[in-house]
Write a protein that holds these residues in place. Sequence first.
Motif, PDB file in Angstrom:
ATOM      1  N   SER A 255       0.317  -1.363  -0.052  1.00  0.00           N
ATOM      2  CA  SER A 255      -0.487  -0.243   0.019  1.00  0.00           C
ATOM      3  C   SER A 255       0.762   1.269   0.017  1.00  0.00           C
ATOM      4  O   SER A 255       1.168   1.518   1.195  1.00  0.00           O
ATOM      5  CB  SER A 255      -0.804  -0.074   1.153  1.00  0.00           C
ATOM      6  OG  SER A 255      -1.721   1.353   1.187  1.00  0.00           O
ATOM      7  N   ARG A 332      -8.864   0.093   7.424  1.00  0.00           N
ATOM      8  CA  ARG A 332      -8.661   0.376   6.235  1.00  0.00           C
ATOM      9  C   ARG A 332      -9.603   1.484   5.744  1.00  0.00           C
ATOM     10  O   ARG A 332     -10.969   1.648   5.017  1.00  0.00           O
ATOM     11  CB  ARG A 332      -8.969  -0.798   5.749  1.00  0.00           C
ATOM     12  CG  ARG A 332      -8.301  -2.232   6.705  1.00  0.00           C
ATOM     13  CD  ARG A 332      -6.805  -2.317   6.674  1.00  0.00           C
ATOM     14  NE  ARG A 332      -6.914  -2.893   7.889  1.00  0.00           N
ATOM     15  CZ  ARG A 332      -6.670  -3.746   7.922  1.00  0.00           C
ATOM     16  NH1 ARG A 332      -7.171  -5.209   7.395  1.00  0.00           N
ATOM     17  NH2 ARG A 332      -5.937  -4.021   9.449  1.00  0.00           N
ATOM     18  N   LEU A 336      -6.343   0.053   1.091  1.00  0.00           N
ATOM     19  CA  LEU A 336      -6.111  -1.236   2.053  1.00  0.00           C
ATOM     20  C   LEU A 336      -7.052  -2.043   1.668  1.00  0.00           C
ATOM     21  O   LEU A 336      -7.329  -3.496   2.293  1.00  0.00           O
ATOM     22  CB  LEU A 336      -5.808  -0.903   3.009  1.00  0.00           C
ATOM     23  CG  LEU A 336      -4.801   0.087   3.453  1.00  0.00           C
ATOM     24  CD1 LEU A 336      -4.346   0.291   4.847  1.00  0.00           C
ATOM     25  CD2 LEU A 336      -3.177  -0.707   3.660  1.00  0.00           C
TER      26      LEU A 336
END
Length: 353
Positions: A255, A332, A336
């Motif tokens: 990420s 998240r 993600l």
Amino acid sequence: MKIAVLPGDGIGPEVTREAVKVLEALDLPGLTLFDGDVGGIAYKRHGMPLPAETLTIAKSCDAVLFGAVGDPDCDTLERHLRPEQAILGLRKELDLFANLRPAKVFAGLEHLSPLRPEIAKTLDMLIVRELTGDVYFGDKGQRGEDSQRTGWDMMSYSAEEVRRIAHVAFRTSRARNNKLRVTSVDKANVLETSQVWRDTVNDAAGPHPDIELSHMYVDNAAMQIISNPEQFGVILTGNLFGDILSDLASAAVGSIGLLPSASMGERRTDYGIFGLYEPIHGSAPDIAGQGKANPMATILSVAMMLRHSFGREEDAVRIEAAVEKALADGIRGGDLGGSHGCEEIGDAVRERL
Ligand code: IPM
Ligand code: MG
């Protein structure tokens, strides 16, 4: 504590807003923020991507918090008017020659990495990229037409430029204190620039006998970063190779929305070293203004700022711990695979401070 806040384009303003709220939640003594325009927004308002006023503000502060620059509307402008010139101009004008780009896989997020989890979990490296030299800032131009049209960009490094970034790499390796290992990445089998680089790094290693120094060609380094990341502690490299390898390392993490960066020079302020701090993701125009961006990389950039420019290690650790806790609690962003929005993530981190 004077901080210039330059949100820039795309998702820059939204992620910066959340990071500033985290900074303000710490209640630091004498914190004063100054806003400035950079990038495409600055071009639209002032006719140039890095207005003189913005540069003056940045120079008068102890640190700069930078969002992102890049705007598809500006891609056909002449090069000196494009948004990217703002960040290149700031690096050069402020002599921010040392770029620190940490890349590590957060516990519990191994599955986001395209690498196998057992390899991903060993990834914890810091790329120290030289930022004000190399082919980026050499003589460049175009001549001729049609099939004769030729473009050139001169690559060069002086020993002095290499020496100062090499020292940053050795010092930072010692401060990280997990693997006392510096891998210098170059292309010395082909480039004269790299021969100067390699010889100078070897000389600079003299005062640091406790740190294990090795050299690696850049093509091999690209391969090793994804096949055997565990071997790397600090990677020391030039501007162009560092640009490419730092994207590779962030993709290996899985990420790009989690990775901060610091760009520093040698100028000292009342508190520490002057620096510019920015998330390594770009302006992401496709999701701009929708509240979908993950502000964690910018929030973590604030932690780096407190550590390096303000000598506030404890506050830096508090922010990093709050981000890690939020991740562990399942907060998240879309990057993600989650659905938490920008402000929601910012709030979640603040609650955990
Ligand atoms: C980066 C970016 C910049 C660079 C661009 C936006 C000029 O890719 O910070 O890595 O090439 O340095
Ligand atoms: Mg880049």
